[in-house]
Design an enzyme around this catalytic site. Structure first.
Site, short mmCIF file in Angstrom:
data_model
loop_
_atom_site.label_atom_id
_atom_site.label_comp_id
_atom_site.label_asym_id
_atom_site.label_seq_id
_atom_site.Cartn_x
_atom_site.Cartn_y
_atom_site.Cartn_z
N THR A 14 -77.89 31.08 -52.17
CA THR A 14 -78.36 31.45 -50.83
C THR A 14 -77.20 31.56 -49.86
OG1 THR A 14 -80.52 30.40 -51.15
CG2 THR A 14 -79.79 30.71 -48.88
N THR A 85 -78.94 26.23 -54.20
CA THR A 85 -79.48 24.87 -54.12
C THR A 85 -80.50 24.55 -55.21
OG1 THR A 85 -81.22 25.59 -52.58
CG2 THR A 85 -79.16 24.78 -51.62
#
Length: 331
Positions: A14, A85
């Site tokens: 991300t 993540t």
């Protein structure tokens, strides 16, 4: 005093994503990530090794990451690994076993929002990761939302909140306060002697089962018949498993006799599993179930993969799980 020499290895995630018609896609380079930060007091080199959403990071990518860290370890004071993540805790745990006795701090980080968004958490997380890689003791760490955690104790617990990761059953190593990066004296980082060992041989043919009322233990046989070489079972509470009607305890004993290791942990996030407390745990222990104690599921899975990759048998794996390699378990 000269600046610390650090390396950024970028893998996508991300933090490096941009908006596309298909959704967020990792596109930004490590150089772009650094350009979005104000000047840091370090001498930083950059190497892009992957450009993937971390959902796509698998054992093949773990090997690539570990090999790059190993090759660079003697040229830098610390390494930062930017990573998505979703599987970051798995990567941090696996690197703990693939890179035993690592001689420098290696710090994983990422973000919940891409770095090109005005209010992204990425800049703060990157700055923290670089500071940690310049000051922590040798080891594998995860830095996120003003906290530095031991990598093999970190778990992603939130999907959108900036406070995405927590250190489970282990004190936070350091955190950012008005005094800077403050280290926690209660977080005892295991010390080690000897050379860093790179060993990326693993067997990913494992399964994780979250036990629930009504689970058919015969499904474990189906998994083994289709190539599963080891199983992690998240039992109830301290690790209890049912033996009335659907006798999962008996199946565990049978699988262990067949050479399939079964690791028993708790589906509770905090505190330890303890198979000695209740009858439902003691029976599993007597059948040969291996306790994960207070390990995270991420650490238990990756430790089992690594052990199987070394061709350990059930007895050797049991001994391995009773060994604290880098702080992943309290014995």
């Amino acid at each position: 005093m000269s600046n610390k020499k650090l390396l950024l290895l970028s893998t996508g995630g991300t933090i490096a994503s941009v908006v596309s018609e298909e959704g967020l896609v990792p596109k930004e380079s490590g150089e772009t990530l650094i350009k979005r930060l104000e000047k840091l007091p370090y001498d930083i080199d950059i190497k892009d090794i992957l450009q993937l959403d971390s959902s796509n990071i698998q054992p093949e990518e773990w090997r690539t990451i570990a090999e790059n860290i190993y090759d660079a370890r003697n040229d830098y004071d610390g390494i930062v690994l930017s990573h998505g993540t979703d599987t970051m805790a798995y990567t941090a745990s696996m690197l703990t076993f693939m890179l035993q006795k690592i001689n420098i701090p290696v710090v994983l980080t990422g973000s919940q929002v891409p770095i090109n968004v005005v209010l992204s958490d990425a800049p703060d997380n990157l700055r923290l990761a670089f500071a940690a890689s310049a000051t922590c003791k040798p080891g594998i760490y995860l830095a996120f939302d003003r906290k530095v955690m031991l990598g093999c104790r970190s778990v992603k617990v939130r999907t959108i909140n900036f406070n995405a990761f927590e250190s489970v059953n282990y004190p936070v190593v350091a955190q950012v306060t008005s005094d800077g990066l403050v280290f926690n004296e209660e977080a005892k980082i295991p010390s080690h002697d000897g050379k860093t060992v790179l060993n990326t041989e693993i067997d990913p043919h494992v399964a994780v089962i979250k036990l629930f009322p009504g689970f058919d233990p015969n499904l474990l046989y189906a998994m083994v018949n289709n190539g599963c070489q080891g199983i992690v079972i998240e039992g109830y509470g301290l690790g209890g498993m049912n033996f009335i009607r659907r006798n999962i305890v008996a199946v565990i004993g049978d699988l262990i006799k067949k050479g399939i290791p079964v690791i028993a942990t708790s589906q509770c996030l905090y505190e330890r599993s303890d198979l000695t407390r209740y009858e439902v745990g003691r029976l599993a222990l007597l059948e040969g179930a291996i306790s994960a104690c207070d390990m995270t599921t991420e650490s238990a899975v990756t430790k089992l993969m690594w052990a199987l990759g070394q061709s350990m048998d059930v007895k050797e794996i049991a001994q391995f799980f009773e060994t604290n390699i880098a702080g992943e378990v309290t014995l």
